[in-house]
Design a protein around this motif. Structure first.
Motif, mmCIF file in Angstrom:
data_model
loop_
_atom_site.group_PDB
_atom_site.id
_atom_site.type_symbol
_atom_site.label_atom_id
_atom_site.label_comp_id
_atom_site.label_asym_id
_atom_site.label_seq_id
_atom_site.Cartn_x
_atom_site.Cartn_y
_atom_site.Cartn_z
ATOM 1 N N ASN A 32 3.850 3.651 4.684
ATOM 2 C CA ASN A 32 5.039 3.122 5.277
ATOM 3 C C ASN A 32 5.724 4.542 5.227
ATOM 4 O OD1 ASN A 32 7.762 2.554 4.680
ATOM 5 N ND2 ASN A 32 7.068 0.678 4.335
ATOM 6 N N ALA A 33 6.462 4.740 6.574
ATOM 7 C CA ALA A 33 7.404 5.910 6.692
ATOM 8 C C ALA A 33 8.547 6.102 5.869
ATOM 9 C CB ALA A 33 7.672 6.007 8.133
ATOM 10 N N THR A 34 8.819 4.873 5.171
ATOM 11 C CA THR A 34 10.109 4.881 4.391
ATOM 12 C C THR A 34 9.828 5.206 3.003
ATOM 13 O OG1 THR A 34 11.167 3.015 5.630
ATOM 14 C CG2 THR A 34 12.027 3.505 3.602
ATOM 15 N N THR A 35 8.818 4.515 2.155
ATOM 16 C CA THR A 35 8.348 4.899 1.079
ATOM 17 C C THR A 35 7.383 5.928 0.789
ATOM 18 O OG1 THR A 35 6.679 2.989 0.959
ATOM 19 C CG2 THR A 35 8.919 2.333 0.462
ATOM 20 N N GLY A 36 6.755 6.018 1.813
ATOM 21 C CA GLY A 36 5.579 7.024 1.605
ATOM 22 C C GLY A 36 4.388 6.658 0.799
ATOM 23 N N ARG A 37 4.349 5.357 1.022
ATOM 24 C CA ARG A 37 3.176 4.597 0.052
ATOM 25 C C ARG A 37 2.376 3.714 1.188
ATOM 26 N NH1 ARG A 37 5.976 2.914 -5.629
ATOM 27 N NH2 ARG A 37 6.516 5.039 -6.432
ATOM 28 N N PRO A 38 1.111 3.406 0.825
ATOM 29 C CA PRO A 38 0.621 2.368 1.657
ATOM 30 C C PRO A 38 1.269 1.063 1.176
ATOM 31 C CG PRO A 38 -0.756 3.101 -0.203
ATOM 32 C CD PRO A 38 0.494 4.068 -0.381
ATOM 33 N N PRO A 39 0.791 -0.112 2.348
ATOM 34 C CA PRO A 39 1.468 -1.150 2.101
ATOM 35 C C PRO A 39 0.736 -1.833 0.891
ATOM 36 C CG PRO A 39 0.105 -0.940 4.114
ATOM 37 C CD PRO A 39 0.034 0.330 3.679
ATOM 38 N N PRO A 40 1.349 -2.944 0.539
ATOM 39 C CA PRO A 40 0.736 -3.825 -0.586
ATOM 40 C C PRO A 40 -0.367 -4.457 -0.255
ATOM 41 C CG PRO A 40 2.872 -4.563 -0.116
ATOM 42 C CD PRO A 40 2.843 -3.322 0.671
ATOM 43 N N ILE A 41 -1.239 -4.574 -1.246
ATOM 44 C CA ILE A 41 -2.367 -5.742 -0.687
ATOM 45 C C ILE A 41 -1.838 -7.083 -0.734
ATOM 46 C CG2 ILE A 41 -4.705 -6.519 -1.422
ATOM 47 C CD1 ILE A 41 -5.167 -3.481 -2.624
ATOM 48 N N GLY A 42 -2.195 -7.810 0.444
ATOM 49 C CA GLY A 42 -1.948 -9.092 0.355
ATOM 50 C C GLY A 42 -2.584 -9.724 1.582
ATOM 51 N N LYS A 43 -2.162 -11.035 1.747
ATOM 52 C CA LYS A 43 -2.681 -12.000 2.895
ATOM 53 C C LYS A 43 -2.539 -10.999 4.375
ATOM 54 C CE LYS A 43 -2.149 -16.145 0.556
ATOM 55 N NZ LYS A 43 -1.574 -17.439 0.504
ATOM 56 N N SER A 44 -1.517 -10.437 4.422
ATOM 57 C CA SER A 44 -1.488 -9.798 5.875
ATOM 58 C C SER A 44 -2.400 -8.599 6.031
ATOM 59 C CB SER A 44 0.158 -9.481 5.913
ATOM 60 O OG SER A 44 0.318 -8.571 5.230
ATOM 61 N N SER A 45 -3.027 -7.952 4.875
ATOM 62 C CA SER A 45 -3.721 -6.679 5.084
ATOM 63 C C SER A 45 -5.132 -7.093 5.604
ATOM 64 C CB SER A 45 -3.677 -6.115 3.880
ATOM 65 O OG SER A 45 -4.398 -6.594 2.704
ATOM 66 N N GLY A 46 -5.481 -8.271 5.615
ATOM 67 C CA GLY A 46 -6.657 -8.752 5.800
ATOM 68 C C GLY A 46 -7.809 -8.309 4.902
ATOM 69 N N SER A 47 -7.382 -7.947 3.748
ATOM 70 C CA SER A 47 -8.172 -7.663 2.600
ATOM 71 C C SER A 47 -8.647 -8.815 1.864
ATOM 72 C CB SER A 47 -7.299 -6.876 1.395
ATOM 73 O OG SER A 47 -8.208 -6.703 0.375
ATOM 74 N N SER A 48 -9.748 -8.788 1.121
ATOM 75 C CA SER A 48 -10.295 -10.171 0.563
ATOM 76 C C SER A 48 -10.164 -10.030 -1.046
ATOM 77 C CB SER A 48 -11.845 -10.439 0.484
ATOM 78 O OG SER A 48 -12.464 -9.259 0.170
ATOM 79 N N ALA A 49 -9.294 -8.951 -1.354
ATOM 80 C CA ALA A 49 -8.935 -8.975 -2.890
ATOM 81 C C ALA A 49 -8.114 -10.172 -3.374
ATOM 82 C CB ALA A 49 -7.888 -7.548 -2.943
ATOM 83 N N GLY A 50 -8.811 -10.681 -4.375
ATOM 84 C CA GLY A 50 -8.094 -11.489 -5.168
ATOM 85 C C GLY A 50 -8.700 -13.072 -4.863
ATOM 86 N N ARG A 51 -9.526 -12.894 -3.846
ATOM 87 C CA ARG A 51 -9.894 -14.174 -3.262
ATOM 88 C C ARG A 51 -11.242 -14.467 -3.813
ATOM 89 N NH1 ARG A 51 -9.922 -13.679 2.867
ATOM 90 N NH2 ARG A 51 -7.872 -12.463 3.026
ATOM 91 N N THR A 52 -11.520 -15.440 -4.177
ATOM 92 C CA THR A 52 -12.834 -15.946 -4.875
ATOM 93 C C THR A 52 -13.901 -17.012 -3.901
ATOM 94 O OG1 THR A 52 -12.112 -18.051 -6.158
ATOM 95 C CG2 THR A 52 -11.868 -15.781 -7.164
#
Length: 54
Positions: A32-52
């Motif tokens: 993120n250009a504003t915070t300098g951090r990667p975006p939070p992991i969530g549904k929009s990231s396409g990650s399967s983290a947190g899903r069972t």
């Protein structure tokens, strides 16, 4: 630039290839250009983290 990966890995007590993989992944992660951090992991990231699987 900075210190060689091999030197940093030795200081951290890990194998240089393990650190190199982390560095490569960090370089591919959008920041993120504003915070300098990667975006939070969530549904929009396409990650399967947190899903069972059932």
């Amino acid at each position: 630039m900075g210190r060689p990966i091999a030197h940093v890995a030795k200081d951290l007590g890990i194998h240089k290839e393990a650190l190199r993989g982390c560095v490569r992944q960090a370089r591919r992660t959008p920041v993120n250009a504003t915070t300098g951090r990667p975006p939070p992991i969530g549904k929009s990231s396409g990650s399967s983290a947190g899903r069972t699987r059932s």
